[in-house]
Write a protein that holds these residues in place. Sequence first.
Motif, PDB file in Angstrom:
ATOM      1  N   GLU A 140      24.877  44.045  43.277  1.00  0.00           N
ATOM      2  CA  GLU A 140      25.917  43.785  42.280  1.00  0.00           C
ATOM      3  C   GLU A 140      25.858  42.329  41.839  1.00  0.00           C
ATOM      4  N   PRO A 141      26.046  42.040  40.549  1.00  0.00           N
ATOM      5  CA  PRO A 141      26.013  40.643  40.085  1.00  0.00           C
ATOM      6  C   PRO A 141      27.063  39.792  40.779  1.00  0.00           C
ATOM      7  N   ALA A 142      26.748  38.525  40.939  1.00  0.00           N
ATOM      8  CA  ALA A 142      27.706  37.584  41.501  1.00  0.00           C
ATOM      9  C   ALA A 142      28.752  37.227  40.445  1.00  0.00           C
ATOM     10  N   LEU A 143      29.781  36.532  40.879  1.00  0.00           N
ATOM     11  CA  LEU A 143      30.856  36.094  39.986  1.00  0.00           C
ATOM     12  C   LEU A 143      30.977  34.580  40.057  1.00  0.00           C
ATOM     13  N   VAL A 144      30.922  33.922  38.906  1.00  0.00           N
ATOM     14  CA  VAL A 144      31.202  32.494  38.820  1.00  0.00           C
ATOM     15  C   VAL A 144      32.548  32.338  38.127  1.00  0.00           C
ATOM     16  N   LEU A 145      33.486  31.659  38.785  1.00  0.00           N
ATOM     17  CA  LEU A 145      34.828  31.470  38.257  1.00  0.00           C
ATOM     18  C   LEU A 145      35.078  29.970  38.113  1.00  0.00           C
TER      19      LEU A 145
END
Length: 433
Positions: A140-145
């Motif tokens: 699953e793609p990572a998340l950058v916040l």
Amino acid sequence: MIRPRPLLGLAALALSLGLGSFWLTRRTPGAPPQDEVQTLFRTEVSGPGTLVALQPPAVPLRTVRWAGPLPGGAAVAQVLTQTGQQRIVLFQNGQLGSTLSLPCPPGASASFFQFADLVDAVVVPGEAVALLYRGANATEPALVLAWDLHSDQMKWAHRAKGAHLALSPDRHSVFLFGEGGVSILDLAGAARASVLQVELPQEVGEVSGLLPTGSRSFLAAHAAGLSAWHQGSWTHTKAPTPSPLGFGRNLGTLAGSVKSAWWQPEPGLLMPLDPKGVPEESRNLKALLPEAAALDADLLRLLGVDESGALWFGLARPTLPSAPVSVREAAQPVAGEPSPEPSPSMPAAQPPAPSRDQWEAHLKQGLDRVYRWKPGEETMTALAWAEAWKNLAPPAGFVPPTGDAGLRPEAGALTFGAPERLWWLPMRALQPR
């Protein structure tokens, strides 16, 4: 007989007090009570460092994780409750900073965000922080916040493949890399993420180390060598012949700044880069160590560069192929490039290569030490953790680290211990000899 006017006055007074109490105690819906977020950690001076201890809130916790120390003296703690509330606690130079309560961002499901682990971060003190989350599903793609520290609100969120973050020299962009391509995200912009997706050519493969050289340019280390992305085009340099000692793949790394950068294709080999990112003649690391530590020269793994410009190294353990091994020459040319002229400092004849038995005996003695070298100096200095620990006066319950201790020189500090109880130690307390 009781008069009605005093009763009306008492009722009005009670109503005013009730409204005032509500106003003072109200909070944003979904945000944790203030007494909870302000007491997650406590800090106290402990020897030359700072002891950071978790103060568990009333709400049960699911996860406590740390990203850092990070370049610039920052660190980020993730506190995830059993109810899925994501909280972030910022630290600067070991001192407690802001606590953020993060809502589930657009583009991420609640099932992902409520279980996501913080794996990396970059911090621009007082301005913004970018957080990298990964889920349990590796595909699953990572998340950058990105979070604005001025307004205490989310700037943007972006999903893409990646495992690491890096900050551009002007602190305007964040680079996401480590899996697939390289994503360049605008950290200084407004509430919408501006993304430049750089696809990796066949010559690159997986990036093991990345050094931003501008807001939209970078150098990338990988198994096949070194590549530069600048103004929309690539240039490539092949890796030197691998060491016969046998190291794992994708150990190439980069460190330094635009003005003074270094490339290490694999442990034991170090090349300065010119201002255009082109490798120059490799440094003779063996000449920087005393004879008693000569075998360590071929194991030196670049960890980074501290604020003074000094390079720090750990020691990588080789696989030692079954055939007898020989030591790489100190000035190994880059494949495809003409051989450099012999350095005057190098001896005309190399001593006999150590045997496999000598290497195995050396490795059995342990590799729990780091080295420091400032360009221009004639020798490296060493620090063995077992010896240094005696002089550092750590808090009770902490044990000496092993290996390179997770040292990240750009951060200016190290951390020891478990997530719930950390010792923050500034690097100036270390005294390599």
